[in-house]
Scaffold this motif. Structure first.
Motif, PDB file in Angstrom:
ATOM      1  N   PHE A  25       2.763  24.109  48.306  1.00  0.00           N
ATOM      2  CA  PHE A  25       3.813  23.667  47.393  1.00  0.00           C
ATOM      3  C   PHE A  25       3.231  22.936  46.189  1.00  0.00           C
ATOM      4  N   PHE A  26       2.463  21.891  46.448  1.00  0.00           N
ATOM      5  CA  PHE A  26       1.917  21.110  45.344  1.00  0.00           C
ATOM      6  C   PHE A  26       0.810  21.869  44.607  1.00  0.00           C
ATOM      7  N   GLY A  27       0.066  22.718  45.293  1.00  0.00           N
ATOM      8  CA  GLY A  27      -0.949  23.543  44.638  1.00  0.00           C
ATOM      9  C   GLY A  27      -0.320  24.487  43.631  1.00  0.00           C
ATOM     10  N   THR A  28       0.829  25.063  43.996  1.00  0.00           N
ATOM     11  CA  THR A  28       1.543  25.949  43.068  1.00  0.00           C
ATOM     12  C   THR A  28       2.007  25.171  41.844  1.00  0.00           C
ATOM     13  N   ILE A  29       2.614  24.023  42.043  1.00  0.00           N
ATOM     14  CA  ILE A  29       3.109  23.213  40.931  1.00  0.00           C
ATOM     15  C   ILE A  29       1.955  22.777  40.020  1.00  0.00           C
ATOM     16  N   ILE A  30       0.890  22.311  40.592  1.00  0.00           N
ATOM     17  CA  ILE A  30      -0.244  21.840  39.795  1.00  0.00           C
ATOM     18  C   ILE A  30      -0.888  22.997  39.038  1.00  0.00           C
ATOM     19  N   SER A  31      -1.045  24.157  39.673  1.00  0.00           N
ATOM     20  CA  SER A  31      -1.667  25.285  38.978  1.00  0.00           C
ATOM     21  C   SER A  31      -0.784  25.796  37.829  1.00  0.00           C
ATOM     22  N   VAL A  32       0.528  25.803  38.003  1.00  0.00           N
ATOM     23  CA  VAL A  32       1.424  26.203  36.918  1.00  0.00           C
ATOM     24  C   VAL A  32       1.340  25.198  35.772  1.00  0.00           C
ATOM     25  N   ASN A  33       1.328  23.908  36.075  1.00  0.00           N
ATOM     26  CA  ASN A  33       1.224  22.882  35.030  1.00  0.00           C
ATOM     27  C   ASN A  33      -0.093  22.979  34.267  1.00  0.00           C
ATOM     28  N   VAL A  34      -1.179  23.208  34.968  1.00  0.00           N
ATOM     29  CA  VAL A  34      -2.484  23.330  34.306  1.00  0.00           C
ATOM     30  C   VAL A  34      -2.492  24.564  33.409  1.00  0.00           C
ATOM     31  N   THR A  35      -1.940  25.673  33.890  1.00  0.00           N
ATOM     32  CA  THR A  35      -1.878  26.895  33.080  1.00  0.00           C
ATOM     33  C   THR A  35      -1.038  26.692  31.829  1.00  0.00           C
ATOM     34  N   MET A  36       0.127  26.072  31.966  1.00  0.00           N
ATOM     35  CA  MET A  36       0.994  25.833  30.812  1.00  0.00           C
ATOM     36  C   MET A  36       0.330  24.870  29.818  1.00  0.00           C
ATOM     37  N   ALA A  37      -0.321  23.835  30.307  1.00  0.00           N
ATOM     38  CA  ALA A  37      -1.004  22.895  29.420  1.00  0.00           C
ATOM     39  C   ALA A  37      -2.143  23.585  28.685  1.00  0.00           C
ATOM     40  N   TRP A  38      -2.903  24.415  29.371  1.00  0.00           N
ATOM     41  CA  TRP A  38      -4.001  25.142  28.725  1.00  0.00           C
ATOM     42  C   TRP A  38      -3.454  26.067  27.642  1.00  0.00           C
ATOM     43  N   ASN A  39      -2.375  26.804  27.927  1.00  0.00           N
ATOM     44  CA  ASN A  39      -1.775  27.685  26.922  1.00  0.00           C
ATOM     45  C   ASN A  39      -1.274  26.895  25.715  1.00  0.00           C
ATOM     46  N   ALA A  40      -0.679  25.735  25.943  1.00  0.00           N
ATOM     47  CA  ALA A  40      -0.160  24.917  24.842  1.00  0.00           C
ATOM     48  C   ALA A  40      -1.294  24.414  23.957  1.00  0.00           C
TER      49      ALA A  40
END
Length: 166
Positions: A25-40
């Motif tokens: 659960f938290f791995g999914t949330i953290i990986s999505v946040n890291v991906t979105m931050a990197w794209n931004a």
């Protein structure tokens, strides 16, 4: 409870199962946040103006100049086909307007890597054209037409160019 009784009971939810669920659960949330931050961070600088204070001080003057240009009735018309850009400067009642120069600034809505400027060549009175490789996709084109050192048309147009996006 014996091992035989546990087998008869079926699945037993243990702490290891809970740990696995929490990590997923938290791995999914953290990986999505890291991906979105990197794209931004990598896709757009976010810079609109270098100095917001200076821009705010210049706003009223720019707004008054834009109102004066709009009141003149002079308009521009942009056409982009393949790698040719054509810009016409005219007045609804007076027709083509004699213009000294037209510059087009092609900007991607997001990102700065493909941005470019075009100085168009005069084809006839009020008509300018130029050639440049224009990759497919969405563009914001800022057109500036000058006459006697003064801006007579300054407008932005959002266009979509068909073809391969590079």
């Amino acid at each position: 409870m014996s091992a035989e009784q546990q087998k008869q009971k079926g699945f037993v939810f243990t702490g290891w199962h809970m740990l696995a669920i929490m990590l997923l659960f938290f791995g999914t949330i953290i990986s999505v946040n890291v991906t979105m931050a990197w794209n931004a961070v990598t896709s757009w600088s976010g810079l609109v103006v270098p100095n917001t204070y200076v821009a705010s001080q210049q706003f009223n003057g720019k707004a008054a100049a834009a109102k004066a240009r709009a009141a003149s009735g002079i308009i521009g018309k942009l056409e982009v086909k393949n790698d040719v850009a054509r810009y016409e400067v005219s007045h609804p009642e007076r027709g083509a307007i004699d213009t000294d120069s037209v510059t087009l600034h092609f900007r991607r809505p997001v990102g700065e890597k493909q941005n470019f400027d075009m100085e168009l060549q005069k084809a006839e009175t009020g008509v300018f054209s130029g050639q440049h490789d224009i990759p497919g996709g969405h563009w914001i084109v800022e057109a500036i037409a000058m006459k006697d050192g003064k801006i007579i048309v300054h407008e932005g147009t959002r266009i979509a160019v068909t073809g391969d996006v590079k």
